[in-house]
Scaffold this active site. Structure first.
Site, short mmCIF file in Angstrom:
data_model
loop_
_atom_site.label_atom_id
_atom_site.label_comp_id
_atom_site.label_asym_id
_atom_site.label_seq_id
_atom_site.Cartn_x
_atom_site.Cartn_y
_atom_site.Cartn_z
CG HIS A 1 -1.74 1.17 1.50
ND1 HIS A 1 -3.10 1.18 1.31
CD2 HIS A 1 -1.43 2.41 1.96
CE1 HIS A 1 -3.59 2.37 1.62
NE2 HIS A 1 -2.58 3.14 2.03
CD GLU A 2 1.77 3.51 3.75
OE1 GLU A 2 1.93 4.58 3.12
OE2 GLU A 2 0.82 3.31 4.52
CG HIS B 1 -5.87 6.45 0.78
ND1 HIS B 1 -5.65 7.39 1.75
CD2 HIS B 1 -4.98 5.45 1.03
CE1 HIS B 1 -4.68 6.99 2.56
NE2 HIS B 1 -4.25 5.81 2.13
CG ASP C 1 -8.82 6.39 -7.55
OD1 ASP C 1 -9.40 6.99 -8.48
OD2 ASP C 1 -8.84 5.15 -7.42
CB VAL D 1 -7.40 5.39 -11.02
CG1 VAL D 1 -7.53 4.08 -11.78
CG2 VAL D 1 -5.98 5.58 -10.51
CB THR E 1 -10.67 2.63 -9.05
OG1 THR E 1 -10.44 4.03 -9.23
CG2 THR E 1 -9.37 1.88 -9.18
CD GLN F 1 -14.01 2.22 -2.00
OE1 GLN F 1 -13.73 1.56 -3.00
NE2 GLN F 1 -13.37 2.07 -0.87
CB ALA F 2 -18.83 6.58 0.32
ZN LIG Z 1 -2.47 5.07 2.49
#
Ligand SMILES: [Zn+2]
Length: 649
Positions: free
Chosen positions: A226-227, A236, A249, A251, A254, A257-258
């Protein structure tokens, strides 16, 4: 999901996660918010990187990606022996990175089937550093016992003076720090655009790797995945907008998303009206448990890969020798950033990026049509070539020599000398042989340029404006049979391809404002001239262009119904693989809009054209469209004709 993305960089200042035990917490946004406040220039640097990313994606960058191998140094900063994690625990983390960024993770099958097709092999590999910044052998792991029991996001762990270990050169290494992070924080990263001395990723010792003291539910190495995703400019997945549906994000593939997801949700989990598939909670950039994360998307991959494209924020890593054994064979990198400047009729200055450890360089060059190279040894990173032939394209490549070891030659680059002869004209926009290399041109200004060789072609980029949207391209003074096309991003909009040296003209009466229109000039069947120029002018208008080049007055547009002979139009080939020709016989001069629609009714290609009484031809290209059944509609006012078109490549 992509919306208001640049705005969201600013909004990060407002939304910083809170800390809840046994839930994933990542400090990347908190650090970004702090750095944006401390460093007034950072926001502009991030916007520049974002622009580079957008350009890469718009130019079809997903196809231009490179295999990347990133040397890693792990700085273990420990207060007690528990925190001094084993080499095995460290290496297990590198294994996870190599699996997750290559789509080799054992749990890849857990990605819901609806997203399997956009699951990405990001083509990024990681290796433990084999030589340190001084060229000495290393395991890629350095350790220090500290008196600090608990670091925060203030970056003290990144400096020896504050109890940590200093970063190694970020142009050669990914810096991973492992330490005790206070407050339940699992890790944090620095985004591209931040400072060099703090560049990298920090992880808590208990949430790093898969063995040793790695602790459930964050014991499968996904905190570092993730990092490192943040470090490679992924955000995120919920867009860091609190719980609203407005953040992005950056992108496109994807879902909107809330908010973040915790634990291990069931599929589907719906928010922001994103049914039936719901949140992509198994994405590495969500907050779910390690065992429930398993995918990066193609869109996220494009953001990562853009960093390694020419001019990308992390492209320097491509030539790092950090994983080469010092002194031995194969320790000599490959030069990058090749450039040709000061190009005249007979000379040019070639340059390239320095390779660590290089004692000299071998430069090879040749006429592009020649079979063999001329090689010169150069002490520095530039060389002045002279005695060249006017109006000719040359290829060149560079290899580093590191003492007794010789590296690999770079990929070849090319440049074209200015033309000589009577009708001399400069070709100031070269090199511009690809969309990526397109040169920005002003509008409403005529300029001259050359198609100097059979393989030369010229790409130009321009913008229209909200007050002047309608586009006209005129190409005149043609020395040979040149043609011109109009694109917006990857979409092929129109072509003018008259025979011989007849002038070319494209009229595109559009409403779409974009800074990514491209004019593409090429010689038909290799037509070229290295002595004579063509003249190109892109003109903009607030009202529709007419075929005679004039514009309509400021009167309301009245559609003249188009009367088709035979009540239709011809179209071939069908099925199609690339260029499609539409034949339109009409009884009076008129304007038409041609739209290629996918089965959902979404316009894939649209072009507008004035047509004349008699037989007309329009061309468009479907090679960028996925295979399938499309509908081609010709519309004039309220009158429309539609035919089915099969794209099968
Ligand atoms: Zn993060």
């Amino acid at each position: 999901m992509i919306r208001n993305f640049l705005l969201s960089i600013c909004s990060l200042l407002l939304f910083v996660g809170s800390t809840i035990a046994q839930q994933r917490t990542c400090g990347a946004n908190e650090v970004l918010a702090r750095q944006l406040l401390e460093d007034p220039d950072m926001q502009q640097r991030m916007k520049d990187i974002e622009r580079h990313t957008e350009d890469f994606i718009q130019s079809g960058g997903a196809h231009d990606r490179v295999q990347v191998t990133i040397p890693v140094v792990v700085h273990v900063v420990y207060y007690n022996s528990t925190q001094n994690i084993s080499d095995a625990q460290i290496l297990s983390q590198i294994d996870v990175l190599n699996a997750d960024f290559r789509r080799l993770n054992a749990d890849a099958a857990n990605t819901p089937s609806v997203w399997q097709s956009i699951a990405a092999d990001c083509e990024i590999n990681f290796c433990m550093a084999a030589q340190d910044p001084s060229g000495n052998a290393t395991t890629g792991i350095e350790r220090r016992q500290t008196t600090v029991n608990g670091f925060s996001t203030n970056d003290n762990v990144k400096f020896y003076s504050s109890g940590g270990l200093n970063a190694w050169d970020r142009n050669k290494y990914l810096n991973l720090w492992v330490c005790n992070l206070s407050g339940g924080l699992l890790g944090y990263a620095q985004f591209p655009g931040g400072g060099a001395s703090t560049d990298g990723v920090v992880c808590d010792y208990a949430y790093f790797g898969t063995v040793g003291v790695a602790t459930p539910p964050f014991h499968l190495g996904r905190t570092a995945t993730h990092e490192v995703g943040h470090w490679l400019n992924c955000y995120h997945i919920w867009g860091d907008d609190g719980t609203s549906c407005n953040g992005s994000d950056g992108v496109s593939d994807t879902p909107n998303q809330a908010d973040e997801n915790y634990g291990c949700p069931s599929f589907p989990t719906i928010s922001c009206s994103n049914g039936p598939n719901g949140d992509m909670f198994m994405n590495y950039m969500d907050y779910t448990d390690d065992a429930c994360m398993n995918v990066f998307t193609n869109g996220q991959k494009s953001r990562m890969q853009s960093l390694f494209n020419a001019g990308g924020a992390r492209a320097a890593l491509l030539t790092s020798n950090g994983c080469d054994q010092p002194g031995g064979g194969g320790s000599c990198g490959t030069p990058g950033s090749l450039s040709a400047t000061n190009i005249t009729q007979t000379s040019a200055t070639l340059g390239w990026g320095a390779v660590s450890g290089a004692t000299s360089y071998n430069l090879q060059y040749k006429l592009s049509v020649a079979g063999s190279w001329t090689t010169v040894s150069v002490g520095g990173t530039s060389y002045n070539l002279s005695g060249l032939t006017a109006g000719s394209t040359y290829n060149y490549q560079v290899q580093a020599v590191c003492g007794a070891t010789t590296g690999s030659y770079s990929s070849a680059s090319s440049f074209t000398t200015q033309s000589g002869g009577g009708g001399s004209c400069s070709d100031a926009y070269e090199p511009n042989n690809s969309r990526n290399a397109a040169k920005v041109i002003p509008t409403d200004v005529a300029f001259q340029a050359q198609i100097a060789t059979a393989s030369d072609n010229d790409w130009y980029r321009f913008s229209n404006t909200s007050s002047k949207r309608r586009i006209k391209i005129d190409m005149t003074t043609l020395p040979d049979d040149y043609d011109v096309r109009l694109y917006r991003n990857n979409s092929y909009l129109a072509v003018s391809q008259n025979a011989g040296t007849l002038d070319e003209q494209i009229i595109y009466n559009t409403n779409t404002v974009s800074s990514s229109y491209y004019a593409y000039v090429y010689g038909y069947n290799g037509a070229n001239s290295n002595t004579q120029c063509y003249t190109l002018k892109v003109s903009l208008s607030s009202t529709n262009w007419r075929l005679d080049g004039s514009t309509e007055g400021e009167v309301e547009e009245v559609d003249v119904p188009l009367v088709f002979e035979n009540a239709g139009f011809g179209m071939y080939p069908n099925p199609a693989t690339g260029e499609v020709t539409v034949e339109i016989p009409v009884e009076a001069d008129s304007d038409v809009t041609l739209t290629v629609m996918d089965p959902s009714g979404k316009a894939a290609i649209q072009l507008h054209s004035a047509i004349n009484k008699g037989n007309n031809r329009l061309n468009f290209d479907v090679s960028d469209l996925p295979n399938g059944v499309y509908f081609v509609q010709l519309r004039n006012g309220s009158l429309a004709h539609t035919r089915k078109l099969v794209v099968n490549k």
